[in-house]
Design an enzyme around this catalytic site. Sequence first.
Site, PDB file in Angstrom:
ATOM      1  N   LYS A  37     -74.198 -88.762 -74.374  1.00 12.77           N
ATOM      2  CA  LYS A  37     -73.065 -89.595 -73.361  1.00 12.77           C
ATOM      3  C   LYS A  37     -72.863 -91.272 -74.329  1.00 12.77           C
ATOM      4  O   LYS A  37     -72.000 -91.656 -74.378  1.00 12.77           O
ATOM      5  CB  LYS A  37     -73.304 -89.944 -72.194  1.00 12.77           C
ATOM      6  CG  LYS A  37     -72.506 -88.487 -71.283  1.00 12.77           C
ATOM      7  CD  LYS A  37     -73.525 -88.002 -70.102  1.00 12.77           C
ATOM      8  CE  LYS A  37     -72.864 -86.619 -69.144  1.00 12.77           C
ATOM      9  NZ  LYS A  37     -73.867 -86.562 -68.051  1.00 12.77           N
TER      10      LYS A  37
ATOM     11  N   GLN B 149     -76.136 -89.400 -62.924  1.00 12.09           N
ATOM     12  CA  GLN B 149     -76.298 -88.077 -63.507  1.00 12.09           C
ATOM     13  C   GLN B 149     -77.773 -87.274 -63.167  1.00 12.09           C
ATOM     14  O   GLN B 149     -78.021 -88.061 -62.094  1.00 12.09           O
ATOM     15  CB  GLN B 149     -77.379 -87.981 -65.354  1.00 12.09           C
ATOM     16  CG  GLN B 149     -78.286 -87.520 -66.099  1.00 12.09           C
ATOM     17  CD  GLN B 149     -77.028 -86.463 -66.751  1.00 12.09           C
ATOM     18  OE1 GLN B 149     -75.383 -87.056 -66.678  1.00 12.09           O
ATOM     19  NE2 GLN B 149     -77.086 -85.032 -66.645  1.00 12.09           N
TER      20      GLN B 149
ATOM     21  N   ASP C 145     -66.581 -88.330 -63.584  1.00  9.86           N
ATOM     22  CA  ASP C 145     -67.746 -86.887 -63.002  1.00  9.86           C
ATOM     23  C   ASP C 145     -66.033 -86.033 -62.914  1.00  9.86           C
ATOM     24  O   ASP C 145     -66.831 -84.521 -63.345  1.00  9.86           O
ATOM     25  CB  ASP C 145     -68.662 -87.023 -62.512  1.00  9.86           C
ATOM     26  CG  ASP C 145     -70.155 -86.964 -63.857  1.00  9.86           C
ATOM     27  OD1 ASP C 145     -69.410 -86.204 -65.103  1.00  9.86           O
ATOM     28  OD2 ASP C 145     -70.846 -87.750 -63.335  1.00  9.86           O
TER      29      ASP C 145
END
Length: 281
Positions: free
Chosen positions: A52, A96, A119
């Site tokens: 990422k 995460q 997200d």
Amino acid sequence: MAVLIDGKKISTQIKDECKEKAAALKVAGTEVTLAVIQVGNDPASSVYVRNKKKACEYIGIRSLAYELPEETTETELLDLIKELNGRSDVHGILVQLPVPKHIDADKVILTIAPEKDVDGFHPMNVGALCTGEKGFVSCTPAGIIQLLKRSGVEIDGKECVVIGRSNIVGKPMSLLLLRENATVTIAHSHTAHLKEVAKRADILIAAVGKPKMINHEYIKQGAVVIDVGIHRNAENKLCGDVDFDDVEPICSAITPVPGGVGPMTIAMLMHNCLESVSLQK
Ligand code: GUN
């Protein structure tokens, strides 16, 4: 022979579009910024987080890395999220997953401001997807829609079967296909006659989490097959939920593993980071 749906190529196209948008935003005075938080050092998570950050560098998005120790308390993590929620120079926040067991992942997701939830996991964003309002969409299913559209696969009016009902893939995938006017069936581990149900699909999305489970018995001749799974087999080679060699001869198009759905997730995360700027205005 089936057409190979090239996720690497399509994700690069999307990232290059993002690069142009990021540059334009910079000229206009906004340096798009993503905060990436990892708690603990799960090796798979470390790989995802590294990828990422690399994508951010490629596109010209500033990334702020928070690598917190395994012992971080839930309160400490929530306080950091709240601080980032309040910072006008931070546009996206990503924690995460999975987080360590002593931290409640649902609380973490609920604490991220919906307009920074790149997200697309916050219930506000899930609700917006449900009702067709503006909001962030979970990156993997959003990437699959892009794979289909940019490969010229018609979705409108098609029979789509999604195998898997997770909050991250299966459920949002079904809603996105519905938004594209498909007829959608969600199948899962309790579905009776799964092979027959799967065989109805013009477009089959396999997100079951079991290596090579989907063989030719699940596939209608000429179907488009999207493989969300990623596993390592006994020889340490990557494979998906679909038995590629068995399925490829009878389908019209298929995503490989690796190089199919995988690269799309990060490309759509980058897309969401850029969207976050306009959502916050
Ligand atoms: N863990 C596995 N996939 C994801 C993802 O897409 N986002 C986050 N935050 N964690 C993950």
